[in-house]
Scaffold this motif. Structure first.
Motif, PDB file in Angstrom:
ATOM      1  N   ASP A 252      -0.916   5.142  31.522  1.00  0.00           N
ATOM      2  CA  ASP A 252      -1.687   6.588  31.291  1.00  0.00           C
ATOM      3  C   ASP A 252      -1.988   7.004  32.936  1.00  0.00           C
ATOM      4  O   ASP A 252      -2.041   8.231  33.244  1.00  0.00           O
ATOM      5  N   LEU A 253      -2.382   6.114  33.566  1.00  0.00           N
ATOM      6  CA  LEU A 253      -2.960   6.222  34.977  1.00  0.00           C
ATOM      7  C   LEU A 253      -1.557   6.880  35.682  1.00  0.00           C
ATOM      8  O   LEU A 253      -1.668   8.126  36.408  1.00  0.00           O
ATOM      9  N   LEU A 254      -0.487   6.326  35.383  1.00  0.00           N
ATOM     10  CA  LEU A 254       0.635   6.913  36.298  1.00  0.00           C
ATOM     11  C   LEU A 254       1.011   8.360  35.642  1.00  0.00           C
ATOM     12  O   LEU A 254       1.450   9.395  36.487  1.00  0.00           O
ATOM     13  N   GLU A 255       0.904   8.549  34.510  1.00  0.00           N
ATOM     14  CA  GLU A 255       1.332   9.814  33.700  1.00  0.00           C
ATOM     15  C   GLU A 255       0.381  10.913  34.327  1.00  0.00           C
ATOM     16  O   GLU A 255       0.691  12.128  34.507  1.00  0.00           O
ATOM     17  N   ILE A 256      -0.920  10.501  34.319  1.00  0.00           N
ATOM     18  CA  ILE A 256      -2.023  11.573  35.003  1.00  0.00           C
ATOM     19  C   ILE A 256      -1.812  11.964  36.483  1.00  0.00           C
ATOM     20  O   ILE A 256      -1.698  13.021  36.969  1.00  0.00           O
ATOM     21  N   CYS A 257      -1.412  10.914  37.154  1.00  0.00           N
ATOM     22  CA  CYS A 257      -0.968  11.016  38.697  1.00  0.00           C
ATOM     23  C   CYS A 257       0.162  12.043  38.783  1.00  0.00           C
ATOM     24  O   CYS A 257       0.266  13.017  39.648  1.00  0.00           O
TER      25      CYS A 257
END
Length: 210
Positions: A67-72
C-alpha cells in the motif's frame, strides 16, 4: 513515535507530500494512517534518512508495504505531468460557453416558433409578429366632397315621401270605409221604407230632379 520531531526539514517534506497527495485519489482508497506512513517513507528516501526495518516501522500503524508503494507511485506521477497552459484552458472554456449559449438560444427560438404555430388559427395567414400593411388613404378635394354631398340623398326627403304615402293610403282607407258605411245605411233605409228602392217610380223621379 519515531523520534524525528526535531528534524524540521524531514517534517516539512512529509507535510509537502501530504498536501500534494490531496490532488490524487488515495484518500478514497486508503486510511489516513497509511497515507501518512507513505509520505514519511518518501521523505526518508529523498533525504536519505535510515528508518527501522526489523520490524518495519510502518507496522506500528497497521500499514503494509504494498500500500505504501502504491501511494508513493500515485504522488510521484503528479510531478511527471506536463504543466497545463492556463491561457489555452481559458480559451477552451470560453469556446464551450459560447457554444452552449448558442445552442440554448436556438432551442428557445424553436420552442417559440412551435408555441406560436400552435396558438395561431390555420385560417389566419398573417402571424402576430408581422405588422399589418396599411393601405394609403386617397386625398379628397373639397369640390369632390361637395359633389358627393349633393349626390347623396338626404334621409329627411325619404321620410317626407314615406309619410306622404302613408297619409294618402290612410285617407283612401277612410274614404272607402265611409262609402261602405253610406251604402249600408242606404240599404237599411230602403228595407225599412223610408227611402224608395231604385226600381220604384218615386226613386226615378227624385233621381231625375237631382
Amino acid at each position: 513515535m519515531l523520534g524525528f520531531e526535531k528534524n524540521e526539514e524531514f517534517m516539512q517534506c512529509s507535510w509537502n507530500y501530504m498536501n500534494d497527495s490531496l490532488r490524487t485519489n488515495v484518500f478514497v482508497r486508503y486510511d489516513p494512517e497509511t497515507i501518512a506512513c507513505a509520505c514519511v517513507y518518501l521523505s526518508a528516501k529523498k533525504l536519505k534518512i535510515p528508518m527501522l526495518k526489523e520490524p518495519p516501522w510502518y507496522s506500528l500503524f497497521g500499514a503494509k508495504e504494498d500500500d505504501l508503494l502504491e501511494i508513493c507511485y500515485s504522488i510521484l506521477r503528479l510531478y511527471n505531468r506536463p504543466k497545463a497552459n492556463a491561457d489555452k484552458l481559458e480559451r477552451i472554456v470560453v469556446e464551450l460557453q459560447t457554444k452552449y449559449q448558442e445552442e440554448r438560444a436556438r432551442q428557445r427560438k424553436l420552442a417559440g416558433l412551435l408555441n406560436s404555430a400552435n396558438n395561431t388559427p390555420a385560417q389566419n395567414s398573417l402571424s402576430p409578429s408581422t405588422p399589418a400593411v396599411k393601405k394609403p388613404i386617397p386625398e379628397v378635394s373639397p369640390r369632390s366632397k361637395e359633389t358627393r354631398r349633393s349626390d347623396t340623398p338626404s334621409p329627411h326627403k325619404h321620410k317626407s315621401k314615406s309619410s306622404k304615402k302613408h297619409r294618402q293610403s290612410s285617407t283612401s282607407l277612410s274614404r272607402s270605409r265611409s262609402r261602405s258605411r253610406d251604402r249600408g245605411r242606404k240599404k237599411l233605409k230602403s228595407r225599412n221604407g223610408s227611402i224608395s228602392p231604385p226600381h220604384s217610380p218615386d226613386y226615378k223621379r227624385s233621381h231625375k230632379s237631382r
